[in-house]
Write a protein that holds these residues in place. Structure first.
Motif, PDB file in Angstrom:
ATOM      1  N   THR A 179      43.624  13.819  81.653  1.00 24.29           N
ATOM      2  CA  THR A 179      44.712  14.539  82.321  1.00 24.29           C
ATOM      3  C   THR A 179      44.480  14.713  83.821  1.00 24.29           C
ATOM      4  N   ASP A 180      43.463  14.058  84.355  1.00 24.36           N
ATOM      5  CA  ASP A 180      43.161  14.193  85.784  1.00 24.36           C
ATOM      6  C   ASP A 180      44.358  13.759  86.627  1.00 24.36           C
ATOM      7  N   GLY A 181      44.694  14.580  87.608  1.00 27.19           N
ATOM      8  CA  GLY A 181      45.743  14.244  88.552  1.00 27.19           C
ATOM      9  C   GLY A 181      47.150  14.458  88.055  1.00 27.19           C
ATOM     10  N   LEU A 182      47.298  14.970  86.831  1.00 22.35           N
ATOM     11  CA  LEU A 182      48.631  15.182  86.277  1.00 22.35           C
ATOM     12  C   LEU A 182      49.085  16.626  86.473  1.00 22.35           C
ATOM     13  N   GLY A 183      50.373  16.826  86.621  1.00 22.29           N
ATOM     14  CA  GLY A 183      50.927  18.165  86.613  1.00 22.29           C
ATOM     15  C   GLY A 183      50.807  18.777  85.229  1.00 22.29           C
ATOM     16  N   ALA A 236      50.420  18.259  79.479  1.00 18.25           N
ATOM     17  CA  ALA A 236      50.655  18.822  78.150  1.00 18.25           C
ATOM     18  C   ALA A 236      51.276  17.785  77.215  1.00 18.25           C
ATOM     19  N   ASP A 237      52.166  16.960  77.760  1.00 15.47           N
ATOM     20  CA  ASP A 237      52.802  15.926  76.943  1.00 15.47           C
ATOM     21  C   ASP A 237      51.821  14.854  76.481  1.00 15.47           C
ATOM     22  N   ARG A 238      50.666  14.763  77.123  1.00 12.68           N
ATOM     23  CA  ARG A 238      49.659  13.782  76.705  1.00 12.68           C
ATOM     24  C   ARG A 238      49.082  14.123  75.331  1.00 12.68           C
ATOM     25  N   ALA A 239      49.204  15.384  74.917  1.00  9.79           N
ATOM     26  CA  ALA A 239      48.704  15.749  73.586  1.00  9.79           C
ATOM     27  C   ALA A 239      49.431  14.950  72.517  1.00  9.79           C
ATOM     28  N   ARG A 240      50.744  14.846  72.646  1.00 12.41           N
ATOM     29  CA  ARG A 240      51.517  14.074  71.671  1.00 12.41           C
ATOM     30  C   ARG A 240      51.137  12.603  71.719  1.00 12.41           C
ATOM     31  N   ALA A 241      51.021  12.058  72.916  1.00  9.71           N
ATOM     32  CA  ALA A 241      50.688  10.642  73.053  1.00  9.71           C
ATOM     33  C   ALA A 241      49.316  10.334  72.452  1.00  9.71           C
ATOM     34  N   GLU A 242      48.355  11.237  72.670  1.00 11.01           N
ATOM     35  CA  GLU A 242      47.002  11.000  72.156  1.00 11.01           C
ATOM     36  C   GLU A 242      46.961  11.121  70.641  1.00 11.01           C
ATOM     37  N   PRO A 293      52.726  25.416  78.139  1.00 12.44           N
ATOM     38  CA  PRO A 293      52.212  24.093  78.521  1.00 12.44           C
ATOM     39  C   PRO A 293      50.715  24.078  78.835  1.00 12.44           C
ATOM     40  N   GLU A 294      50.197  25.118  79.460  1.00  7.87           N
ATOM     41  CA  GLU A 294      48.771  25.130  79.802  1.00  7.87           C
ATOM     42  C   GLU A 294      47.896  25.068  78.562  1.00  7.87           C
ATOM     43  N   ARG A 295      48.307  25.730  77.507  1.00  8.92           N
ATOM     44  CA  ARG A 295      47.531  25.686  76.258  1.00  8.92           C
ATOM     45  C   ARG A 295      47.557  24.272  75.675  1.00  8.92           C
ATOM     46  N   PHE A 296      48.678  23.595  75.783  1.00  6.29           N
ATOM     47  CA  PHE A 296      48.773  22.248  75.238  1.00  6.29           C
ATOM     48  C   PHE A 296      48.040  21.228  76.114  1.00  6.29           C
ATOM     49  N   VAL A 297      47.821  21.537  77.373  1.00  5.77           N
ATOM     50  CA  VAL A 297      46.938  20.694  78.190  1.00  5.77           C
ATOM     51  C   VAL A 297      45.535  20.701  77.592  1.00  5.77           C
ATOM     52  N   ARG A 298      45.076  21.874  77.166  1.00  3.06           N
ATOM     53  CA  ARG A 298      43.746  21.953  76.555  1.00  3.06           C
ATOM     54  C   ARG A 298      43.704  21.187  75.236  1.00  3.06           C
TER      55      ARG A 298
END
Length: 440
Positions: free
Chosen positions: A360-364, A369-375, A346-351
């Motif tokens: 991704t500020d303030g997110l666990g 990491a799931d924001r990658a798909r949304a973006e 997950p940490e790699r997918f956050v990047r």
């Protein structure tokens, strides 16, 4: 499925981690009007115009009709080279398509073939050029070098005369790839000839050839390039795979390294920040150059570290439904690379999410990491040229999922070995279901 089975692709491996990585690239020339240096590039590869060499340009009818091929041949002839054009390359080329090019070569130049080759066009033209040169140099037919059981599984031992590749799309990265992908139409599968002997000697990338690419094709090929970059960034590290017992058997897709990660990061940034402009204002040469550079960097990363799950799933879809490769990657990436694979790291997918522009500020970690798909999906919807999922792409339904999953797992182990998360047939089926609709 054990880690050994998942990681191995060559027949014999030591039961230990890989400790050596290897990078092999063609000579690369990049820039506006780089085509003007094509003659110099051939001379640098040892093709002396004074020796009266005869070369073949492999391309397609569309590029010939719009005048791009004339621009290439004019520069070659001005440099003193005699060239013939074969413009029969087809979209998503079949083994039979390459056989026709080989027959043309042998009919005109005999078994020895031409003194040099130029592949000009999208990934299809380039793969036909690579496969043609390889088979002419090694003898026999295409099926001799396709893996068993489809083909004879023979190894290439010769590279052949110089081959220069010139892409007209910012997508596949085929100009530097050690693989030629061909469809086996009667079996609804795709197979690759994978060898460093199939890799080109040089790539000449000129963004001025990409400005005539229609918006729809621009967007879909860009998604392929972005897929390479993200897959290369998130695939297995090279030392997480098994060591080959002989360097000669080390697979060409060998896992990510610090070097490939740098190229991946730059590619993701270039592609995601310029594709909207390239699609909606195709005459913007700055954006076009950035896209071509991003595709090159993504290919250096993804085609060295290894394409993985998304590409493994794309080949059965493309062959059965005759979809464009880029749009197939586009509709599969959210569910595969940015869905199923997120759990691997997950940490790699956050990047990845942050490189795609997500806040991704303030997110666990897992939520970020799931924001990658949304973006990524937001980008696709902004382009307005990418289908919303497999259903819109090709009418794929729930009834087709099991066949596609079985084909992925049974025929694409070459790609799945690098996937950062093991994939069973049941996993693949669930991912295909997820990819039917990326948005409503």
């Amino acid at each position: 499925m054990s880690g050994y089975d998942r990681s191995v692709s060559a027949p014999e491996h030591d039961l230990g981690p890989e400790t050596v990585w290897h990078l092999q690239m063609p000579q690369i020339r990049f820039g506006r009007n780089a085509v003007e240096e094509l003659g110099f590039q051939l001379a640098d590869l040892g093709v002396d115009a004074a020796d009266d060499p005869h070369g073949l340009v492999v391309t397609d009818e569309t590029l010939a009709d719009i005048g791009h091929v004339d621009r290439v041949t004019d520069h070659l002839e001005d440099a003193g080279y005699d060239v013939t054009v074969w413009d029969g390359a087809e979209r998503e080329p079949s083994i039979e398509n390459v056989d026709r090019c080989i027959e043309f070569v042998r009919a005109n130049e005999g078994e020895a073939g031409y003194d040099f080759y130029v592949g000009f066009g999208g990934g299809s033209c380039i793969d036909v050029a690579k496969a043609t040169r390889a088979v002419i140099a090694n003898g026999g037919q295409v099926l001799d070098y396709i893996a068993e059981p489809t083909g004879a599984g023979e190894s290439l031992t010769e590279s052949g005369p110089p081959l220069v590749l010139m892409p007209t799309t910012a997508g596949t990265g085929a100009e530097i790839s050690p693989v030629a992908i061909l469809s086996v139409e009667e079996q609804d599968i795709k197979e690759g000839i994978s060898s460093n002997h199939i890799r080109a000697d040089a790539a000449v990338l000129d963004p001025t050839f990409t400005t005539t690419l229609p918006p729809e094709t621009t967007g879909k090929t860009a998604m392929d390039a972005l897929g390479h970059a993200i897959e290369g960034y998130t695939t297995h590290p090279f030392d997480g795979l098994l060591r080959a017992s002989d360097p000669e058997t080390r697979p060409v897709y060998a896992g990510r390294t610090e070097l490939t990660e740098m190229f991946s990061e730059k590619a993701i940034q270039l592609l995601s920040s310029n594709v909207r402009t390239a699609v909606h204002n195709g005459d913007d040469l700055e954006a076009r150059a950035a896209m071509l550079k991003g595709a090159l960097f993504g290919a250096i990363a993804g085609l060295t570290a290894g394409a993985s799950l998304c590409h493994a799933m794309a080949y059965p879809v493309g062959n059965r439904y005759h979809t464009y490769h880029g749009e197939t990657i586009a509709v599969l990436t959210p569910a595969s690379t940015l869905g199923y694979n997120v759990a691997s790291d997950p940490e790699r997918f956050v990047r990845v999410a942050e490189m795609l522009g997500a806040d991704t500020d303030g997110l666990g970690t897992r939520e970020a990491a799931d924001r990658a798909r949304a973006e990524y999906v937001r980008l696709q919807r902004d382009l307005n040229v990418v289908p919303s999922g497999l259903n819109e792409l090709a009418g794929v339904t729930e009834e087709d999922v099991d066949w596609l999953a079985s084909q992925t797992v049974e025929t694409q182990q070459r790609l799945l070995r690098c996937n950062p998360r093991p994939v069973t047939e049941a996993d693949a089926a669930e991912i295909f279901r997820d990819a039917l609709y990326n948005w409503e």
